[in-house]
Every structure is written in structure tokens, then in C-alpha cells.
Design a protein around this motif. Structure first.
Motif, mmCIF file in Angstrom:
data_model
loop_
_atom_site.group_PDB
_atom_site.id
_atom_site.type_symbol
_atom_site.label_atom_id
_atom_site.label_comp_id
_atom_site.label_asym_id
_atom_site.label_seq_id
_atom_site.Cartn_x
_atom_site.Cartn_y
_atom_site.Cartn_z
ATOM 1 N N LYS A 55 0.730 -1.167 0.079
ATOM 2 C CA LYS A 55 0.049 -0.077 -0.091
ATOM 3 C C LYS A 55 0.961 1.336 0.061
ATOM 4 O O LYS A 55 0.734 2.308 -0.729
ATOM 5 C CB LYS A 55 -0.701 0.052 1.333
ATOM 6 C CG LYS A 55 -1.791 1.216 1.420
ATOM 7 C CD LYS A 55 -2.550 1.226 2.466
ATOM 8 C CE LYS A 55 -3.614 2.386 2.685
ATOM 9 N NZ LYS A 55 -4.163 2.556 3.837
ATOM 10 N N LEU A 56 1.902 1.057 0.936
ATOM 11 C CA LEU A 56 2.845 2.292 0.902
ATOM 12 C C LEU A 56 3.535 2.499 -0.408
ATOM 13 O O LEU A 56 3.793 3.852 -0.618
ATOM 14 C CB LEU A 56 3.794 2.336 2.034
ATOM 15 C CG LEU A 56 2.960 2.535 3.384
ATOM 16 C CD1 LEU A 56 4.058 1.921 4.472
ATOM 17 C CD2 LEU A 56 2.670 3.849 3.812
ATOM 18 N N THR A 57 4.028 1.520 -1.046
ATOM 19 C CA THR A 57 4.397 1.493 -2.308
ATOM 20 C C THR A 57 3.735 2.192 -3.437
ATOM 21 O O THR A 57 4.116 2.974 -4.270
ATOM 22 C CB THR A 57 5.052 0.292 -2.655
ATOM 23 O OG1 THR A 57 5.721 -0.262 -1.662
ATOM 24 C CG2 THR A 57 5.724 0.420 -4.148
ATOM 25 N N GLU A 58 2.460 1.608 -3.253
ATOM 26 C CA GLU A 58 1.353 2.242 -4.057
ATOM 27 C C GLU A 58 1.481 3.894 -4.105
ATOM 28 O O GLU A 58 1.256 4.806 -5.095
ATOM 29 C CB GLU A 58 0.127 1.935 -4.142
ATOM 30 C CG GLU A 58 -0.224 0.626 -5.007
ATOM 31 C CD GLU A 58 -1.373 0.014 -4.880
ATOM 32 O OE1 GLU A 58 -2.607 0.732 -4.841
ATOM 33 O OE2 GLU A 58 -1.526 -1.195 -4.757
ATOM 34 N N GLU A 59 1.096 4.129 -2.874
ATOM 35 C CA GLU A 59 0.994 5.615 -2.435
ATOM 36 C C GLU A 59 2.230 6.334 -2.850
ATOM 37 O O GLU A 59 2.094 7.623 -3.162
ATOM 38 C CB GLU A 59 0.605 5.904 -0.742
ATOM 39 C CG GLU A 59 -0.689 5.530 -0.357
ATOM 40 C CD GLU A 59 -0.757 5.279 1.034
ATOM 41 O OE1 GLU A 59 0.080 5.728 1.779
ATOM 42 O OE2 GLU A 59 -1.893 4.975 1.396
ATOM 43 N N LEU A 60 3.212 5.962 -2.508
ATOM 44 C CA LEU A 60 4.620 6.694 -2.905
ATOM 45 C C LEU A 60 4.457 6.895 -4.527
ATOM 46 O O LEU A 60 5.051 7.897 -5.047
ATOM 47 C CB LEU A 60 5.839 6.019 -2.535
ATOM 48 C CG LEU A 60 7.277 6.501 -2.696
ATOM 49 C CD1 LEU A 60 7.468 7.881 -2.092
ATOM 50 C CD2 LEU A 60 8.452 5.541 -2.347
ATOM 51 N N SER A 61 4.144 5.759 -5.198
ATOM 52 C CA SER A 61 4.437 5.937 -6.606
ATOM 53 C C SER A 61 3.275 7.051 -6.937
ATOM 54 O O SER A 61 3.611 7.885 -8.007
ATOM 55 C CB SER A 61 4.016 4.458 -7.314
ATOM 56 O OG SER A 61 4.875 3.749 -7.152
ATOM 57 N N ALA A 62 2.231 6.980 -6.380
ATOM 58 C CA ALA A 62 1.319 8.022 -6.564
ATOM 59 C C ALA A 62 1.706 9.477 -6.472
ATOM 60 O O ALA A 62 1.466 10.189 -7.237
ATOM 61 C CB ALA A 62 -0.303 7.706 -6.160
ATOM 62 N N ALA A 63 2.166 9.527 -5.368
ATOM 63 C CA ALA A 63 2.741 10.837 -4.825
ATOM 64 C C ALA A 63 3.931 11.219 -5.938
ATOM 65 O O ALA A 63 3.784 12.423 -6.165
ATOM 66 C CB ALA A 63 3.398 10.684 -3.580
ATOM 67 N N TYR A 64 4.737 10.320 -6.022
ATOM 68 C CA TYR A 64 5.890 10.892 -7.259
ATOM 69 C C TYR A 64 5.186 11.164 -8.807
ATOM 70 O O TYR A 64 5.783 12.105 -9.080
ATOM 71 C CB TYR A 64 6.816 9.526 -7.304
ATOM 72 C CG TYR A 64 8.070 9.884 -8.223
ATOM 73 C CD1 TYR A 64 9.069 10.690 -7.898
ATOM 74 C CD2 TYR A 64 7.936 9.262 -9.605
ATOM 75 C CE1 TYR A 64 10.127 11.059 -8.861
ATOM 76 C CE2 TYR A 64 9.090 9.396 -10.449
ATOM 77 C CZ TYR A 64 9.911 10.516 -10.342
ATOM 78 O OH TYR A 64 10.887 11.065 -10.985
ATOM 79 N N ARG A 65 4.128 10.439 -9.187
ATOM 80 C CA ARG A 65 3.562 10.894 -10.324
ATOM 81 C C ARG A 65 3.098 12.067 -10.327
ATOM 82 O O ARG A 65 3.248 13.040 -11.043
ATOM 83 C CB ARG A 65 2.633 9.738 -10.875
ATOM 84 C CG ARG A 65 2.997 8.444 -11.480
ATOM 85 C CD ARG A 65 1.902 7.694 -12.034
ATOM 86 N NE ARG A 65 1.188 7.257 -10.998
ATOM 87 C CZ ARG A 65 0.927 6.288 -10.162
ATOM 88 N NH1 ARG A 65 2.153 5.453 -10.370
ATOM 89 N NH2 ARG A 65 -0.093 5.965 -9.274
ATOM 90 N N LYS A 66 2.245 12.477 -9.081
ATOM 91 C CA LYS A 66 1.865 13.849 -8.836
ATOM 92 C C LYS A 66 2.915 14.854 -8.884
ATOM 93 O O LYS A 66 2.796 15.718 -9.630
ATOM 94 C CB LYS A 66 0.977 13.727 -7.680
ATOM 95 C CG LYS A 66 0.239 15.102 -7.324
ATOM 96 C CD LYS A 66 -0.375 15.073 -6.203
ATOM 97 C CE LYS A 66 -1.140 16.553 -5.758
ATOM 98 N NZ LYS A 66 -1.698 16.514 -4.427
#
Length: 102
Positions: A55-66
Motif C-alpha cells: 500500500k505504501l509503495t502504491e501511495e509513494l508511486s502516486a505521490a511521485y507521479r503527482k
């Protein structure tokens, strides 16, 4: 008679040893069950932690994309601002040249 008492003594010792072995086996089975429960608890915790990591990996990926999208948008805005300034400067020079040509 003495042979019978020796035989009985040996039989009692054998029975005592078997009783001890039976108790040991029972204790080992209980310990095995206890250890299996501990292993199951560790496996559940591992699965839970892996889910959190995913879950944290997904959130980090989303934050990086943003962040990356915002940085790209900022670059585009800066490019547009620079182009507008360049156009404004060129139009100002064009007007100045028109004023000088009577």
C-alpha cells in the motif's frame, strides 16, 4: 525365585521408561503445537506487513507521479511565460521602430 524378581524389576524399569517416553512425547507434541501457533502468528504478521508495504509503495508511486506531473506543468508554464515575455518585448520593439519611422 530370584530370576523372577530380576525379571519383574526389569519389567518395572521398562514400564517406567515407557511412561517417561510417553510423557516426553506428549510434552513435545504440546510444544510443537505451541510453536506452530507462533509460526502462524508470525506468518500473519508478515502478510499484514507485506500488505502495508504494498500500500505504501502504491501511495509513494502516486505521490511521485503527482510531483512529476506538477514539475512538468511548472516547466510548461515557465516556457509559456518566457514566450509571452519574448512576444511582448518584440512587440514593444516593433512599436518603437514604428514611432521612429515617420
Amino acid at each position: 525365585m530370584e530370576l523372577q524378581t530380576v525379571e519383574e524389576e526389569c519389567e518395572r524399569r521398562i514400564m517406567a521408561i515407557r511412561g517417561e517416553e510417553k510423557a516426553d512425547v506428549s510434552n513435545l507434541k504440546q510444544e510443537n503445537k505451541k510453536l506452530c501457533k507462533i509460526i502462524d502468528a508470525f506468518n500473519e504478521e508478515k502478510a499484514s506487513l507485506q500488505a502495508q508495504v504494498d500500500k505504501l509503495t502504491e501511495e509513494l508511486s502516486a505521490a511521485y507521479r503527482k510531483y512529476r506531473d506538477e514539475a512538468d506543468a511548472r516547466k510548461l508554464l515557465i516556457t509559456e511565460i518566457n514566450e509571452l515575455r519574448f512576444q511582448q518585448q518584440n512587440s514593444g520593439k516593433g512599436q518603437a521602430n514604428d514611432d521612429e519611422d515617420p
